[in-house]
Design an enzyme around this catalytic site. Structure first.
Site, PDB file in Angstrom:
ATOM      1  N   CYS A 248       9.363 -26.919 -11.960  1.00 54.03           N
ATOM      2  CA  CYS A 248      10.304 -26.709 -13.099  1.00 54.03           C
ATOM      3  C   CYS A 248      11.623 -26.591 -12.818  1.00 54.03           C
ATOM      4  CB  CYS A 248       9.513 -26.017 -14.075  1.00 54.03           C
ATOM      5  SG  CYS A 248       9.748 -24.050 -13.273  1.00 54.03           S
ATOM      6  N   THR A 249      12.688 -26.208 -13.748  1.00 54.11           N
ATOM      7  CA  THR A 249      13.753 -26.150 -13.378  1.00 54.11           C
ATOM      8  C   THR A 249      14.063 -25.013 -12.373  1.00 54.11           C
ATOM      9  OG1 THR A 249      14.405 -26.793 -15.837  1.00 54.11           O
ATOM     10  CG2 THR A 249      16.060 -25.759 -14.585  1.00 54.11           C
TER      11      THR A 249
END
Length: 294
Positions: A176-177
């Protein structure tokens, strides 16, 4: 002024949330810091911006109180102020999943350093999953990654239950980020019988900072939750995408010419569901932010 941005999180038990919330708000406000910090009994999560000195003092304070450097702390820069105001809020979860069995304070998957991530991407026995929302994945993702096509992180558990099977896909790698979503997702998957679960330590942002572009398997850009909208390798701000502050969706330069686009208020993706009350509130926020940047 060049703004220093810090994105951070740590899963850690916090007993007295109201007192901590009030003290952190006062601490950050006194130093001219803007952005959002979320507090829950499971930990802290947030992205804030200020002067380099102010952000350094805040991180020191969060580390003293919550050991935040034992989690993830990521710095970057911006020329313009990326947030309109300061918010320190108490939430049931620092990343909402609504799955009590997903408890990263008890169990998480195996962290994978960015330098070792490419090996997982090319391993035929590993299913690589992007745990982000569909408006983020359209900006960029890793090659060969599975996109669950979810609109919110709470939908990820439904994707797992409906589309995956630990007997058929025992080895899972997620990203994810910044690492927080895949860390919680790894706890959820372990609780549901997946035996080998890996996740990218520091998320896409750490990968883009550590891995040279010549060796990268990242395709596109990375959506970020501030005024920069998207970043590339070495976390440099890119110009390909803008962000609709009304709905958060990334938009193109072409979208800016659409009659449904209004800076800070709406875009072609959210115009049809925008209520007059919401539009009025967003116009006021846009006006306040513009005044603050003068």
């Amino acid at each position: 002024m060049t703004w220093t941005i810090v994105a951070l999180y740590r899963f850690v038990s916090i007993p007295d949330l109201p007192s901590l919330r009030a003290e952190l708000f006062e601490f950050a406000q006194a130093r001219g810091i803007f952005g959002t910090l979320l507090l829950a009994s499971e930990g802290v999560n947030g992205t804030v911006a200020g002067s380099a000195e102010a952000i350094g003092e805040l991180v020191d304070e969060l580390d003293r109180r919550l050991g935040v450097r034992q989690g993830e702390v990521k710095y970057s820069k911006a020329d313009d102020r990326p947030f309109a105001r300061l918010k320190v809020r108490i939430r049931p979860e620092i990343i909402t999943m609504r799955a009590p069995e997903a408890d990263p304070t008890r169990q998480v998957g195996t962290y994978v350093a960015p330098a070792d991530w490419n090996a997982l991407l090319t391993d035929p026995d590993v299913l690589v999953i992007d745990t982000r929302n569909r408006y983020e994945t359209k900006v960029g993702t890793f090659e060969n990654a599975v996109d669950p096509e979810i609109d919110s992180f709470t939908e990820f558990k439904d994707f797992v239950r409906e589309k995956l099977d630990p007997a058929r896909q025992p080895k899972i790698a997620m990203f994810c980020t910044g690492g927080i979503r895949c860390e919680k997702a790894s706890s959820f998957m372990l609780a549901h019988g997946f035996s080998e679960v890996f996740h990218l330590k520091g998320g896409i942002l750490q990968y883009l900072e550590d891995v040279p572009a010549s060796e990268s398997r990242w395709q596109g850009e990375c959506y970020v939750f501030d005024g920069r909208t998207a970043v590339g390798h070495e976390l440099s701000q890119t110009e390909s995408w803008l962000r609709c502050f009304g709905c958060g969706s990334p938009i193109t330069r072409e979208d800016e010419t659409d009659s449904r686009f209004e800076p800070g208020v709406s875009c072609p993706h959210c115009f049809d569901r925008l209520t007059p009350e919401r539009a009025s509130a967003l116009r006021m926020r846009q006006s306040q932010m513009a005044k603050g940047q003068r």
